[in-house]
Design an enzyme around this catalytic site. Structure first.
Site, short mmCIF file in Angstrom:
data_model
loop_
_atom_site.label_atom_id
_atom_site.label_comp_id
_atom_site.label_asym_id
_atom_site.label_seq_id
_atom_site.Cartn_x
_atom_site.Cartn_y
_atom_site.Cartn_z
N HIS A 119 0.83 -1.20 0.00
CA HIS A 119 0.00 0.00 0.00
C HIS A 119 0.87 1.26 0.00
CE1 HIS A 119 -3.27 -2.74 1.10
NE2 HIS A 119 -4.11 -1.77 0.77
N LYS A 125 -0.99 4.87 4.56
CA LYS A 125 -1.92 3.93 5.20
C LYS A 125 -1.50 3.74 6.64
CE LYS A 125 -4.06 -0.63 4.76
NZ LYS A 125 -5.41 -0.06 5.02
#
Length: 275
Positions: free
Chosen positions: A164, A168
């Protein structure tokens, strides 16, 4: 019938990356009305959310008081929905407040503890309020998970890698945890050890989930959301991978969840349960 009325929708985290896409999707849906836009950024308070997003005025100001918007929605409608894409530190309180006001939560924020999820499930059940907790709204991810379940019948070794963007806040991702849980429910233990492993650096082998499944998290700028499920057997590797290149891919799932949660009376976890 929910497909004949306009569903009032509150978007919590409206100025965030996912929230912006949800606002656009709701505004463009013929059976939904954007009732409220919530964001904690103080400099955005009072501004038209449509102007902020560049889609033109929608006559819905950004507010930073979720409770007041939930209260207003409860007074005006018995079928309002709150879509939450905020932060792991606030999502539990957001969802509990929505249920208390009779507003149905659709939750894409991950990072809650199992105890928090259980508490919310019990609260929703007592209130007979539908609630959807969905780690990933992508249809493609649902297909990947279903393929992984099928593969698990034939492979005893599997590891998960999730990648990600570096903004995040939680790791592993809720999607990776959910995938591991689905594989663990197949009734077998994976990755039988062949040697006694030693980690020269703590965490080198990733997080250890149920039934011996390892999850590895990568966080880098340039990534969006990606997941690999890698199965291994003598002489072969079977890799399932899903890549997200645009957050718009989540919106069909979000809109489906908004429409479905109206008819629910309890909490459901996972997009696959409503497809």
């Amino acid at each position: 019938m929910t497909d004949r009325v306009s569903i009032p929708v509150i978007v919590n985290g409206a100025a965030g990356k996912m929230g912006r896409e949800v606002v656009k999707a709701v505004v463009g849906a013929s059976d939904m009305t954007l009732f409220g836009a919530i964001d904690v950024k103080p400099d955005l308070a009072g501004l038209d959310v449509g102007e902020i997003l560049g889609i033109g005025p929608v006559e819905v100001p950004i507010m930073n008081d979720l409770q007041s918007v939930l209260c207003a929605a409860a007074q005006e409608s018995g079928s309002a929905v709150m879509v939450d894409f905020t932060h792991p530190k606030s999502v539990y309180d957001n969802v509990r407040a929505a249920i208390a006001y009779g507003v149905r939560p659709v939750v894409g924020t991950t990072g809650m503890s199992p105890e928090q999820v259980q508490d919310l499930a019990e609260f929703a059940d007592k209130a007979s309020i539908g609630c959807l907790l969905i780690p990933n709204f992508s249809i493609g991810m649902v297909l990947l998970q279903q393929a992984a379940i099928q593969a698990s019948k034939y492979f005893d070794h599997v590891e998960i890698i999730e990648l990600h963007h570096n903004q995040k806040a939680d790791a592993p991702s809720g999607t990776a945890i959910q995938t591991a849980q689905m594989l663990a429910e197949m009734g077998k233990t994976y990755n039988p050890p062949l040697v006694s492993e030693t980690e020269k650096l703590p965490g080198a082998r990733g997080s250890l989930a149920d039934e011996g499944i390892r999850i590895h998290s990568v966080r880098l700028p340039g990534l969006l959301a990606h997941q690999e499920v890698i199965f291994g057997a003598p002489g072969q590797i079977y890799t399932l991978r899903h890549d997200t290149s645009d957050r718009a891919c989540y919106m069909p799932g979000v809109l489906l969840a908004i429409r479905q949660v109206i008819s629910l009376k309890s909490m459901i976890f996972g997009l696959e349960k409503i497809l």
